[in-house]
Scaffold this active site. Structure first.
Site, PDB file in Angstrom:
ATOM      1  CG  ASP A   1      -0.275  -0.431   2.400  1.00  0.00           C
ATOM      2  OD1 ASP A   1       1.291  -0.127   2.816  1.00  0.00           O
ATOM      3  OD2 ASP A   1      -0.706  -0.004   2.828  1.00  0.00           O
ATOM      4  CB  SER A   2       5.021   1.503  -0.468  1.00  0.00           C
ATOM      5  OG  SER A   2       4.579   0.734  -1.145  1.00  0.00           O
TER       6      SER A   2
ATOM      7  CG  ASP B   1       0.377  -4.137   2.227  1.00  0.00           C
ATOM      8  OD1 ASP B   1       1.065  -5.084   3.113  1.00  0.00           O
ATOM      9  OD2 ASP B   1       1.337  -3.113   2.264  1.00  0.00           O
TER      10      ASP B   1
ATOM     11  CE  LYS C   1       2.856  -5.717   4.050  1.00  0.00           C
ATOM     12  NZ  LYS C   1       2.567  -4.642   4.449  1.00  0.00           N
TER      13      LYS C   1
ATOM     14  CD  GLU D   1       0.766  -1.529   8.195  1.00  0.00           C
ATOM     15  OE1 GLU D   1       0.320  -1.053   8.501  1.00  0.00           O
ATOM     16  OE2 GLU D   1       1.354  -1.417   6.879  1.00  0.00           O
TER      17      GLU D   1
ATOM     18  CD  GLU E   1       8.370  -0.655   7.578  1.00  0.00           C
ATOM     19  OE1 GLU E   1       7.154  -0.857   6.857  1.00  0.00           O
ATOM     20  OE2 GLU E   1       8.415   0.490   7.137  1.00  0.00           O
TER      21      GLU E   1
HETATM   22  O1  KIV Z   1       3.576  -1.465   1.648  1.00  0.00           O
HETATM   23  C1  KIV Z   1       4.706  -1.583   1.882  1.00  0.00           C
HETATM   24  O2  KIV Z   1       5.477  -1.625   0.927  1.00  0.00           O
HETATM   25  C2  KIV Z   1       4.829  -2.564   2.348  1.00  0.00           C
HETATM   26  C3  KIV Z   1       6.572  -2.428   2.857  1.00  0.00           C
HETATM   27  C4  KIV Z   1       7.175  -1.168   3.503  1.00  0.00           C
HETATM   28  C5  KIV Z   1       6.824  -3.670   3.650  1.00  0.00           C
HETATM   29  O3  KIV Z   1       4.592  -2.612   3.519  1.00  0.00           O
END
Ligand code: KIV
Length: 263
Positions: free
Chosen positions: A44-45, A83, A112, A114, A181
């Site tokens: 989600d970056s 994500d 993924k 968090e 992280e």
């Molecule tokens: O969103 C992302 O790119 C991430 C990485 C920083 C692991 O969660």
């Protein structure tokens, strides 16, 4: 050239070979990374580097699905993780409904999530319902507003104990791996040694079972934030700037197109 990994072969890498993971958000870059890298993360970056927002929190499930479809079209030989964006897994039912949507609308291999101990029941519900989950502990970008910034974790004995508990709870919930992280290196090492599933670090030192970097950071395209853990493998922004300047100059001076480039 490697054969596509799955959750079992990823787990076998623990204590035998380092895992490599990068983010990708589109088919073009995914196809370049495909078969070199072990795992592609549709992070989600993308909300920051692709959409220009200040943090990841406004990424939506529709956006993650759109970008995952593109990545899956470009990378056929690589294990792909999507994500789950902020606000899409606040409880077990919501997490399952949204993860099933991601599975059914894309060809992603895993999602993924968090969160630590407090989200273990959600992860367990997903893994019990045939969703492959990678956890994400330590500095969690989706908590940036509620924490008041990005904070390195594991600096106190109490925080270290919490991170060890988080990792254990996520392992017991059935996650096949964990992203760690922004954690003090010694603590990330201790976490990695305390569980049997692979850990993939970002800003967590060299003793995790693998490393992940955001592609636009590592190739020098994104410069709004430059955390010290990012190693730049390319000066992408300068290369593109030079390319665009050369193009403009060629067009203005009528040097482009030439006869060979014309019909
Ligand atoms: O969103 C992302 O790119 C991430 C990485 C920083 C692991 O969660």
């Amino acid at each position: 050239m490697s054969k596509k990994l799955n959750i079992n072969s990823i787990q076998k890498c623990k204590n035998s070979q380092k895992l490599t993971m990068v983010t990708a958000y589109d088919a073009l870059f995914a196809s370049i990374f495909d078969s070199y890298i072990d795992i592609i993360l549709v992070g989600d970056s993308l909300n920051m580097s692709f959409l220009g927002k200040n943090d990841t929190l406004s990424a939506t499930l529709d956006q993650m699905i759109y970008h995952t479809k593109a990545v899956c079209s470009g990378a056929k030989e690589t294990f792909i993780i999507t994500d789950m964006p902020f606000g899409t897994y606040n409880n077990k039912d919501e997490a399952l409904t949204n993860s099933v949507r991601v599975y059914q609308e894309t060809e992603t291999d895993a999602v993924k999530i968090e969160g630590g101990e407090e989200r273990a029941d959600i992860i367990k519900h997903l893994t019990n319902n045939s969703i492959a989950v990678i956890g994400h502990i330590g500095l969690m970008p989706q908590f940036v507003r509620s924490e008041g910034g990005y904070k390195i974790r594991g600096k106190t004995q109490e925080d270290k104990q919490q991170l060890l508990k988080d990792a254990k709870a996520i392992e017991e919930a059935g996650a096949f791996a964990i992203v760690i992280e922004g954690v003090v290196s010694d603590v990330a090492k201790e976490i990695s040694e305390s569980i049997n599933i692979p850990t993939i670090g970002i800003g967590a030192g060299s003793d995790t079972d693998g490393q992940v970097l955001v592609w636009s950071d590592m190739f020098g395209f994104y410069d709004k934030l430059s955390p010290k853990f990012v190693r730049k493998y390319l000066d992408g922004k300068s290369l593109i700037t030079k390319g665009i300047e050369d193009y403009i100059s060629d067009v203005k001076s009528k040097n482009f197109p030439n006869n060979d480039e014309s019909y």
